[in-house]
Scaffold this motif. Structure first.
Motif: not given
Length: 548
Positions: A128-135, A376-383, A395-398
């Motif tokens: 969900e984090g990287f999907t929102a980040g991609i958007a 996890i979600m916020v950090v994945t989104f931000a990165v 980073v998110g998986v880590g």
């Protein structure tokens, strides 16, 4: 995994041959939806609109035949575009093509190795984090075209977007911005009330007609070759291969992840279906090998187009194959019309697409689930927004792994327990009076929890026998075994006898291998705790110093 098991079978096509009507209609609808997206993602990647169309045709056809999902529609996607932009800036168009070919080879190897099922272990907050980040990244990529800025500068996508806004404020282009917003609004509003109609194509067509009739000052796609280029491998530069390996692995990882997630989503939308993940990787691998040969960019399964296919009544692979055939016909018969599409209109299509990508309900649910998942979600989104998608996933998986280990470590406990179920309190007091104490190890004894046990055991005092009940120890790694060995050694150095009961055979083997059993392996091990108690009472009945 045998190669034969991954290859197409005639049973895949029998239903399509018997009743092709629904699939042909669904394929036509998907093609109309895919056309503006293919153009837009091709332009956003830096390779141009023609590359996006070539990808949709070639990759779409190959993946339809060889893939593991009967609903999957493949082509250029926004997530892949995010990864391709820095590759294009560093290596140019030939580098992008070579990366796509190498990524395809990696995917084929992964398919044969049978690793397709690994995607099920991807944490939901990361997805969900990287999907929102991609958007957000895709939306930022559209700022220059939507604002009518031709040459925005910056190393990162957010820097380019900021520069585009700065230039727009200096010399505003209201026509471009209005075009993008109107197209996006038409897609969002029309798609809500009439979801089966291709409002993206309708809006882009109207914007194109309006630009021509009113002679609007809008940047256009420009000339598109009529037809696909002849297959070529001249783009491969062998002196660059070493530097292209890392980008190719990143592209392969993204292609695998996005395609398998898309196929999984298709399964959830259609009753009684299940894709083959390894075969899907093979299909995407072959698609990414074939697409660069015709000037196409790396492709993945496209979740939005796949969803349209399912909702439009597609039943077999014929629908995705029809989608590719319709797009091929457009390339050969209507390339001149496509060339007149305003870039701002395509920007509007992609802006609307990004809004559909974000599931606010899922984001809110994960944010409420726990602070760890929200982190996890916020950090994945931000990165994802600040750096790149592959780094964000790593980073998110880590973080997810660290939090999971921390949570598991909390489940491990060392507690003093009574040994007779008939009278807990009386028995415990009697044993303590006799200088016998029992501890039960529960949960996993591994690197993240073992040292805490060492500290607790080392503090045991005023006892002559320690009984370790091991039947509830669920896991034991080498670190845990070494720490337990150290604790037992400290106790025995103080002349405290250590007995064990309920030790599993595999745990006993590991402890024996590193010399961690009590009494240097000479002390008896008990299957049942009462037997250990009996021997402990015998020890304490002897004079001090004569335990054995």
């Amino acid at each position: 995994m045998t190669v034969r098991a991954l290859l197409p079978d005639w049973s895949d096509w029998k239903p399509a041959v018997r009743a092709p009507g629904a699939d042909l209609l669904s394929g036509l609808i998907v093609a109309l939806v895919a056309l503006p997206l293919a153009l837009g993602f091709g332009i956003s990647s830096g390779m141009g609109a023609a590359a996006g169309l070539a990808t949709a045709v070639i990759a779409g056809a190959v993946a339809a035949v060889f893939g593991g999902s009967r609903f999957q529609v493949s082509g250029p996607t926004g997530a892949m575009t995010v990864v391709l932009v820095p590759i294009f800036h560093r290596f140019g168009g030939s580098g992008v093509l070579a990366v796509g070919l190498l990524a395809g080879l990696v995917l084929v190897v992964l398919a044969i190795a049978g690793v397709g099922r690994a995607v099920r272990y991807m944490p939901a907050p990361v997805i969900e984090g990287f999907t929102a980040g991609i958007a957000v990244v895709i939306a930022l990529q559209q700022f220059p075209a939507a604002l009518g800025v031709a040459h925005a500068q910056g190393d990162k996508v957010w820097q380019v977007a900021f520069d585009a806004v700065r230039q727009y404020v200096s010399t505003p282009s209201h026509v471009s911005l209005a075009t993008a917003l109107l197209v996006a609004a038409a897609m969002l509003v029309g798609g809500r009330y009439l979801p089966k109609l291709p409002f993206a194509l309708v809006a882009v067509a109207l914007a194109t007609v309006a630009a021509r009739i009113f002679d609007l000052d809008l940047a256009l796609i420009g000339t598109i070759p009529s037809g696909l280029p002849a297959p070529s491998i001249g783009f491969v530069h062998f002196d660059q291969l070493a530097s292209l390996v890392a980008p190719a692995l990143a592209v392969a990882a993204l292609a695998a992840l996005e395609s398998l997630l898309s196929a999984t989503a298709a399964d959830s939308m259609a009753v009684g279906t299940r894709h083959d993940p390894d075969r899907e990787l093979l299909g995407q691998g072959l698609a990414n090998i074939a697409a660069p040969l015709f000037g196409g960019v790396p492709a993945t399964g496209a979740i939005a187009r796949t969803a349209v296919n399912v909702r439009s009544g597609g039943r077999t692979r014929l629908a995705a194959l029809t989608h590719a055939a319709v797009l091929a016909a457009i390339i050969y018969l209507a390339a001149s019309l496509v060339a007149d599409i305003p870039l701002a209109a395509l920007a509007g299509v992609l802006l609307a697409t990004t809004m559909r990508m974000v599931e606010t309900a899922s984001l809110a649910a994960i944010a409420r689930a726990s602070k760890g998942d929200a982190l996890i979600m916020v950090v994945t989104f931000a990165v994802t927004v600040a750096l790149d998608l592959v780094t964000a996933v790593a980073v998110g998986v880590g973080i997810a792994v660290v939090l999971a280990v921390r949570s598991i470590a909390k489940e491990a406990r060392l507690e003093q327990v009574p040994l007779d179920d008939s009278d807990h309190v009386a028995e415990e007091h009697a044993l303590l009076h006799d200088h016998i104490v029992a501890y039960r190890i529960e949960g996993p004894l591994f690197f993240a929890a073992a040292h805490r046990f060492l500290l607790e055991l080392a503090e045991v005092s005023d006892v002559r026998v320690v009984i370790l009940r091991m039947s509830r120890m669920t896991a034991l790694d080498t670190t845990g075994a070494l720490v337990l060995k150290d604790a037992i050694g400290k106790l025995e150095h103080r002349h405290i006898t250590v007995l064990m009961s309920g030790l599993r055979a595999d745990h006993r083997q590991r402890l024996a291998a590193i010399g961690a059993l009590p009494g240097d392996g000479e002390a008896p091990l008990f299957d049942h705790t009462p037997d250990a108690i009996a021997l402990a009472r015998e020890y304490v009945s002897r004079p001090t110093g004569a335990s054995r």
